[in-house]
Design a protein around this motif. Sequence first.
Motif, mmCIF file in Angstrom:
data_model
loop_
_atom_site.group_PDB
_atom_site.id
_atom_site.type_symbol
_atom_site.label_atom_id
_atom_site.label_comp_id
_atom_site.label_asym_id
_atom_site.label_seq_id
_atom_site.Cartn_x
_atom_site.Cartn_y
_atom_site.Cartn_z
ATOM 1 N N ALA A 11 0.838 -1.201 0.000
ATOM 2 C CA ALA A 11 0.000 0.000 0.000
ATOM 3 C C ALA A 11 0.871 1.249 0.000
ATOM 4 C CB ALA A 11 -0.928 -0.001 1.214
ATOM 5 N N LEU A 12 1.971 1.222 0.741
ATOM 6 C CA LEU A 12 2.898 2.354 0.764
ATOM 7 C C LEU A 12 3.500 2.573 -0.619
ATOM 8 C CD1 LEU A 12 4.375 4.549 2.344
ATOM 9 C CD2 LEU A 12 6.085 2.825 2.959
ATOM 10 N N ALA A 13 3.869 1.488 -1.277
ATOM 11 C CA ALA A 13 4.435 1.589 -2.622
ATOM 12 C C ALA A 13 3.423 2.210 -3.581
ATOM 13 C CB ALA A 13 4.866 0.212 -3.123
ATOM 14 N N ARG A 14 2.174 1.782 -3.527
ATOM 15 C CA ARG A 14 1.139 2.353 -4.398
ATOM 16 C C ARG A 14 0.980 3.846 -4.117
ATOM 17 N NH1 ARG A 14 -1.269 -2.557 -3.111
ATOM 18 N NH2 ARG A 14 -2.547 -1.595 -1.487
ATOM 19 N N TYR A 15 0.998 4.205 -2.852
ATOM 20 C CA TYR A 15 0.848 5.607 -2.446
ATOM 21 C C TYR A 15 1.989 6.459 -2.999
ATOM 22 C CZ TYR A 15 0.744 9.692 0.632
ATOM 23 O OH TYR A 15 0.725 10.965 1.118
ATOM 24 N N VAL A 16 3.237 6.017 -2.812
ATOM 25 C CA VAL A 16 4.359 6.840 -3.269
ATOM 26 C C VAL A 16 4.431 6.884 -4.794
ATOM 27 C CG1 VAL A 16 5.693 6.605 -1.142
ATOM 28 C CG2 VAL A 16 6.138 5.040 -3.014
ATOM 29 N N VAL A 17 4.090 5.791 -5.471
ATOM 30 C CA VAL A 17 4.085 5.797 -6.936
ATOM 31 C C VAL A 17 3.056 6.802 -7.448
ATOM 32 C CG1 VAL A 17 3.464 4.433 -8.983
ATOM 33 C CG2 VAL A 17 4.993 3.462 -7.255
ATOM 34 N N GLU A 18 1.882 6.795 -6.865
ATOM 35 C CA GLU A 18 0.825 7.713 -7.293
ATOM 36 C C GLU A 18 1.227 9.170 -7.041
ATOM 37 O OE1 GLU A 18 -3.434 8.810 -5.464
ATOM 38 O OE2 GLU A 18 -3.276 6.740 -6.171
ATOM 39 N N ARG A 19 1.740 9.446 -5.861
ATOM 40 C CA ARG A 19 2.141 10.816 -5.517
ATOM 41 C C ARG A 19 3.329 11.278 -6.358
ATOM 42 N NH1 ARG A 19 1.801 12.856 -0.471
ATOM 43 N NH2 ARG A 19 2.492 14.729 -1.544
ATOM 44 N N TYR A 20 4.299 10.386 -6.603
ATOM 45 C CA TYR A 20 5.467 10.742 -7.414
ATOM 46 C C TYR A 20 5.023 11.052 -8.839
ATOM 47 C CZ TYR A 20 10.225 10.630 -9.251
ATOM 48 O OH TYR A 20 11.417 10.962 -9.847
ATOM 49 N N ALA A 21 4.121 10.245 -9.375
ATOM 50 C CA ALA A 21 3.608 10.479 -10.723
ATOM 51 C C ALA A 21 2.878 11.815 -10.806
ATOM 52 C CB ALA A 21 2.684 9.340 -11.147
ATOM 53 N N ALA A 22 2.300 12.252 -9.694
ATOM 54 C CA ALA A 22 1.585 13.527 -9.654
ATOM 55 C C ALA A 22 2.527 14.710 -9.425
ATOM 56 C CB ALA A 22 0.514 13.487 -8.566
ATOM 57 N N GLY A 23 3.838 14.424 -9.261
ATOM 58 C CA GLY A 23 4.799 15.512 -9.159
ATOM 59 C C GLY A 23 5.489 15.680 -7.822
ATOM 60 N N ALA A 24 5.141 14.880 -6.825
ATOM 61 C CA ALA A 24 5.788 15.005 -5.516
ATOM 62 C C ALA A 24 7.256 14.592 -5.613
ATOM 63 C CB ALA A 24 5.076 14.135 -4.483
ATOM 64 N N SER A 25 8.097 15.262 -4.844
ATOM 65 C CA SER A 25 9.527 14.943 -4.840
ATOM 66 C C SER A 25 9.797 13.773 -3.901
ATOM 67 C CB SER A 25 10.335 16.158 -4.375
ATOM 68 O OG SER A 25 10.104 16.392 -2.995
ATOM 69 N N LEU A 26 10.953 13.156 -4.076
ATOM 70 C CA LEU A 26 11.362 12.087 -3.175
ATOM 71 C C LEU A 26 11.465 12.607 -1.742
ATOM 72 C CD1 LEU A 26 14.097 10.246 -5.255
ATOM 73 C CD2 LEU A 26 11.850 9.403 -4.659
ATOM 74 N N MET A 27 12.026 13.791 -1.580
ATOM 75 C CA MET A 27 12.158 14.365 -0.230
ATOM 76 C C MET A 27 10.790 14.597 0.400
ATOM 77 S SD MET A 27 15.263 14.479 0.689
ATOM 78 C CE MET A 27 15.164 15.565 2.095
ATOM 79 N N ARG A 28 9.854 15.121 -0.365
ATOM 80 C CA ARG A 28 8.500 15.361 0.153
ATOM 81 C C ARG A 28 7.832 14.040 0.544
ATOM 82 N NH1 ARG A 28 5.935 18.893 2.742
ATOM 83 N NH2 ARG A 28 6.937 20.373 1.395
ATOM 84 N N LEU A 29 7.989 13.026 -0.299
ATOM 85 C CA LEU A 29 7.399 11.727 0.011
ATOM 86 C C LEU A 29 8.025 11.125 1.262
ATOM 87 C CD1 LEU A 29 7.106 10.297 -3.590
ATOM 88 C CD2 LEU A 29 5.233 10.992 -2.088
ATOM 89 N N ALA A 30 9.331 11.280 1.421
ATOM 90 C CA ALA A 30 10.001 10.781 2.623
ATOM 91 C C ALA A 30 9.454 11.483 3.864
ATOM 92 C CB ALA A 30 11.508 10.973 2.501
ATOM 93 N N GLU A 31 9.301 12.791 3.783
ATOM 94 C CA GLU A 31 8.762 13.554 4.909
ATOM 95 C C GLU A 31 7.324 13.145 5.214
ATOM 96 O OE1 GLU A 31 9.142 17.656 3.835
ATOM 97 O OE2 GLU A 31 11.333 17.562 3.813
ATOM 98 N N ASP A 32 6.504 13.027 4.178
ATOM 99 C CA ASP A 32 5.081 12.712 4.359
ATOM 100 C C ASP A 32 4.857 11.307 4.921
ATOM 101 O OD1 ASP A 32 4.512 15.207 3.359
ATOM 102 O OD2 ASP A 32 3.745 14.486 1.428
ATOM 103 N N THR A 33 5.720 10.369 4.563
ATOM 104 C CA THR A 33 5.527 8.987 4.990
ATOM 105 C C THR A 33 6.314 8.619 6.240
ATOM 106 O OG1 THR A 33 7.307 8.185 3.554
ATOM 107 C CG2 THR A 33 5.047 8.198 2.633
ATOM 108 N N GLY A 34 7.246 9.489 6.634
ATOM 109 C CA GLY A 34 8.073 9.171 7.794
ATOM 110 C C GLY A 34 9.121 8.112 7.491
#
Length: 62
Positions: A11-34
């Motif tokens: 589920a985490l992988a699906r979440y980060v793939v979707e957000r990354y595809a929408a333009g989120a940065s790796l740093m932002r995803l790391a912060e958002d997911t802890g």
Amino acid sequence: MSTAVANDRAALARYVVERYAAGASLMRLAEDTGRSFGHVRRLLLDAGVTLRPRGGSRPRTT
């Protein structure tokens, strides 16, 4: 992000793939997911995502 999603790798992988595809940065995803930058990067690579070049949308200086 819910705790259940953060604890379920698929589920985490699906979440980060979707957000990354929408333009989120790796740093932002790391912060958002802890999770660490490296963990988020590995999730994306394991999912077959082609990573964007470093530097985002900042103009290049020559």
